[in-house]
Scaffold this active site. Structure first.
Site, PDB file in Angstrom:
ATOM      1  CE  LYS A  26     -16.773 -33.776  29.824  1.00  0.00           C
ATOM      2  NZ  LYS A  26     -18.186 -34.642  29.612  1.00  0.00           N
ATOM      3  CE  LYS A  53     -21.247 -34.441  24.206  1.00  0.00           C
ATOM      4  NZ  LYS A  53     -21.598 -35.732  24.664  1.00  0.00           N
ATOM      5  CB  CYS A 151     -21.749  -5.302  37.761  1.00  0.00           C
ATOM      6  SG  CYS A 151     -20.348  -6.336  37.340  1.00  0.00           S
ATOM      7  CG  LEU A 361      17.889   5.473  -9.634  1.00  0.00           C
ATOM      8  CD1 LEU A 361      17.243   6.228  -8.238  1.00  0.00           C
ATOM      9  CD2 LEU A 361      18.083   3.920  -9.165  1.00  0.00           C
ATOM     10  N   GLY A 367      13.741  15.560 -15.572  1.00  0.00           N
ATOM     11  CA  GLY A 367      14.917  15.068 -16.225  1.00  0.00           C
ATOM     12  C   GLY A 367      15.624  13.831 -15.562  1.00  0.00           C
ATOM     13  CB  VAL A 368      18.745  12.131 -15.690  1.00  0.00           C
ATOM     14  CG1 VAL A 368      19.472  10.948 -15.022  1.00  0.00           C
ATOM     15  CG2 VAL A 368      18.735  12.039 -17.195  1.00  0.00           C
ATOM     16  CD  GLU A 428      12.979   8.297   2.696  1.00  0.00           C
ATOM     17  OE1 GLU A 428      12.726   7.236   3.076  1.00  0.00           O
ATOM     18  OE2 GLU A 428      11.819   9.286   2.561  1.00  0.00           O
ATOM     19  CG  ASP A 474       1.410  14.086 -11.578  1.00  0.00           C
ATOM     20  OD1 ASP A 474       0.656  13.555 -12.031  1.00  0.00           O
ATOM     21  OD2 ASP A 474       2.596  14.533 -12.174  1.00  0.00           O
ATOM     22  CG  LEU A 495       8.009  18.464  -7.314  1.00  0.00           C
ATOM     23  CD1 LEU A 495       9.099  17.389  -7.997  1.00  0.00           C
ATOM     24  CD2 LEU A 495       8.853  19.597  -6.847  1.00  0.00           C
TER      25      LEU A 495
END
Length: 612
Positions: A26, A53, A151, A361, A367-368, A428, A474, A495
């Site tokens: 049920k 129940k 068992c 970015l 640096g850049v 990457e 760092d 670095l």
């Protein structure tokens, strides 16, 4: 009655008190509280519980385990039990109470919570019966005494309990150093399948075509194999929430992918998206790919295969208990091939004429930094090293070592351009940028899982560096990047050793990472993997404050004074006590009392298990 912990409608099997008494099944509404597990009639039209129940006191429960389904079970007790045996068995004073759950997620959730609330009960069982009590005997061992000892021994590593003890973590320990975590095992002569298209970057590179087979001829390098010509649904480096994001973005009924299990090393999970009962919103289900005693793979019992590709092929045509057959491959590999250690085999000195600069970015310590392409087709980030900011000769020698470091949670160094000035560092490219900016600008209402998985990503990358005896020096949110799937990767490891700016190592200078540094660094400039642990605790604080500045009301001199005398960052509002406890463990005054990154990975994974 105590507040409910969980509520769910299950199928309940009646207790068979006599050999001749009939069984019946049920649907009941089960309610779990700290004191009881109770079950009720349920009014589906009104969505309300009706009469009680029955109930079981929590203190009487002696064991919580799975049960092997009966032979030739009808569909209502099979779906989706064929795969994961979703039959919690709660053994108490009067005998076994059998409950049939409806899904993998629900079953895991209930068994996990039940084990948690009974973990301190007295006389917890150490053996159990894996099959049903039926027709006057245990089907597993044929014993005819209902109170007969079990068992099968409970496996504590899988969540069972030893007498009177706390439950141990279900997650197996990760491999120990110096063995890199999660490295697949390959052998010469093995047939492998390309997960993505790869265009050759150098004359000796082999073109890969997605889903085609290749044979490994020689393994002479950790990151490159010699192979010859001979699947696409496998997404190795994504977790549960990232898988759900991919599936929901694709928004196709029956969309699926296969990923590494978040809980068990060397295991795999099939994630499936369905709209069957959820309209346009859809829902995601996650199924562990299991193996039988013959090392065959299966999602549904009675459907066994010698390989995962064969299993996937079968379920692309047959649901066989899944919420949907596997209709559409969903993958992050089609657009983004994973990073390699180098742009081509043996390439570490890159010709700058093959680099195309597209946009700036940002401006970093050296640096850049610009986004660009290598040979017009490979996304890269290019750090243009400002002359006089770095000890260049020392770094160039170290770059050869750094290129060999490879982990899915580290930003991969591709190579360097050293024949001209300024020199370039080519790495990457991660499209979602800096973690600090991502926390401040992209996360509006992050989930608990999302924040914790960010911390786990960083801890796993750092655990790999720790296994390689490499110190970051760092570590901070500003030195982590976010890829298109939301995976966090650590960058700029090591670095800081090549910085020539004296102010960088001054406790009063603006460039020294004072806010992320432990007392031994602030007072004696003593760096170690334990100082990285301290910085990781501060990074976790950054994550849980969505990028606030640590010690924001203090200047650097005040920080040195206060931290050296025991002052610590406050608990962020979004961090519970267990999260904050991990941070505080990272901030022990004595370095040797801080945990290792391997230990942090396990602690964070245990918290994730509870959230899942």
């Amino acid at each position: 009655m105590s507040d409910s912990i969980l509520e769910e409608v299950f199928i309940k099997r009646s207790q068979q008190k006599k050999k001749t008494s009939p069984l019946n099944f049920k649907e009941r509404l089960f309610v779990l509280t700290q004191d009881k597990i109770a079950y009720y009639d349920y009014d589906y039209e009104k969505g309300k519980r009706k009469g009680l129940k029955g109930s079981v006191d929590i203190e009487k429960i002696k064991c919580v385990e799975t049960v092997i389904p009966e032979d030739n079970a009808p569909p209502e007790r099979l779906f989706p039990f064929q795969m994961y045996l979703f039959l919690p068995q709660i053994i108490y004073d009067e005998g076994p109470l059998y409950i049939f759950a409806k899904s993998d997620d629900v079953r895991k959730q209930w068994i996990h919570k039940l084990r948690h609330v009974v973990r301190f009960n007295k006389d917890l069982m150490q053996k159990y019966h894996p099959c049903f009590w039926e027709d006057g005997m245990w089907k597993c061992c044929q014993q005819e005494v209902k109170q007969a000892m079990g068992c099968r021994v409970l496996e504590t590593r899988n969540g069972g309990f030893s007498k009177g003890s706390r439950r141990k973590s279900r997650k197996p320990l990760p491999p120990l150093p110096p063995q890199p975590p999660k490295q697949p095992k390959f052998s010469e002569g093995m047939t492998v399948i390309a997960e993505y298209d790869y265009a050759p970057m150098a004359p000796q590179d082999l073109e890969l075509r997605k889903d085609e087979e290749y044979i490994i001829l020689q393994i002479s390098d950790a990151n490159w194999f010699r192979a010859r010509d001979k699947y696409g649904w496998y997404c190795k480096n994504i977790n549960r929430s990232q898988a759900e994001n991919l599936l929901r973005t694709e928004n196709k009924d029956g969309g699926f992918l296969v990923r590494d299990s978040g809980k068990y090393t060397g295991k795999y999970t099939a994630s499936v998206y369905t709209k069957a009962s959820h309209g346009t919103l859809g829902t995601c289900r996650h199924y562990n790919i299991l193996t039988n005693h013959q090392d065959q793979f299966y999602l549904a019992e009675k459907h066994y295969f010698n390989s995962i590709p064969e299993l996937i092929n079968y379920h692309q045509h047959n649901a066989a208990g899944l919420v949907s057959r596997l209709k559409y491959v969903v993958s992050n590999r089609t657009q983004n091939a994973p990073s390699t250690a180098g742009l081509g085999y043996g390439v570490w000195e890159i010709d700058p004429r093959q680099l195309t600069f597209i946009k700036e970015l940002g401006n970093g310590q050296f640096g850049v930094v610009k986004y660009g392409k290598w040979q017009g087709r490979h996304d890269v980030a290019i750090k243009m090293i400002k002359e006089g900011s770095m000890s260049e000769d020392d770094f160039i020698e170290e770059a050869k070592v750094m290129m060999k470091l490879r982990h899915e949670n580290l930003v991969q160094l591709y190579g360097v351009c050293t024949k001209q000035r300024p020199i370039y560092i080519v790495t990457e490219f991660l499209s979602n940028g800096c973690l600090l900016t991502y926390l401040r600008e992209n996360l509006q209402h992050p989930s608990a899982v999302q924040l914790l998985e960010m911390c786990k990503d960083v801890s796993e990358g750092m655990a790999y560096l720790e296994s390689q005896q490499y110190i970051h020096r760092d570590l901070a949110a500003r030195n982590c990047l976010v890829d298109s799937n939301g995976t966090i990767k650590v960058t700029d490891f090591g670095l800081s050793r090549y910085v020539l700016d004296d102010e960088y190592f001054s406790s009063v200078g603006s460039k020294f990472p004072v806010r992320w540094s432990p007392p031994e660094v602030l007072l004696y400039c003593k760096f170690s993997s334990k100082s990285d642990i301290w910085a990781f605790g501060v990074l976790m604080w950054e994550v849980y404050t969505l990028g606030r500045m640590p010690y924001e009301r203090l200047n650097n001199t005040e920080i040195v004074d206060k931290v050296s005398t025991g002052y610590r960052l406050y608990r962020p509002q979004m961090a519970n006590d267990k999260i904050y406890n991990i941070m505080m463990n990272c901030w022990h005054e004595k370095a040797d009392e801080r945990p290792t990154f391997q230990a942090l990975v396990i602690s964070i994974q245990d918290l994730l298990d509870n959230l899942y």
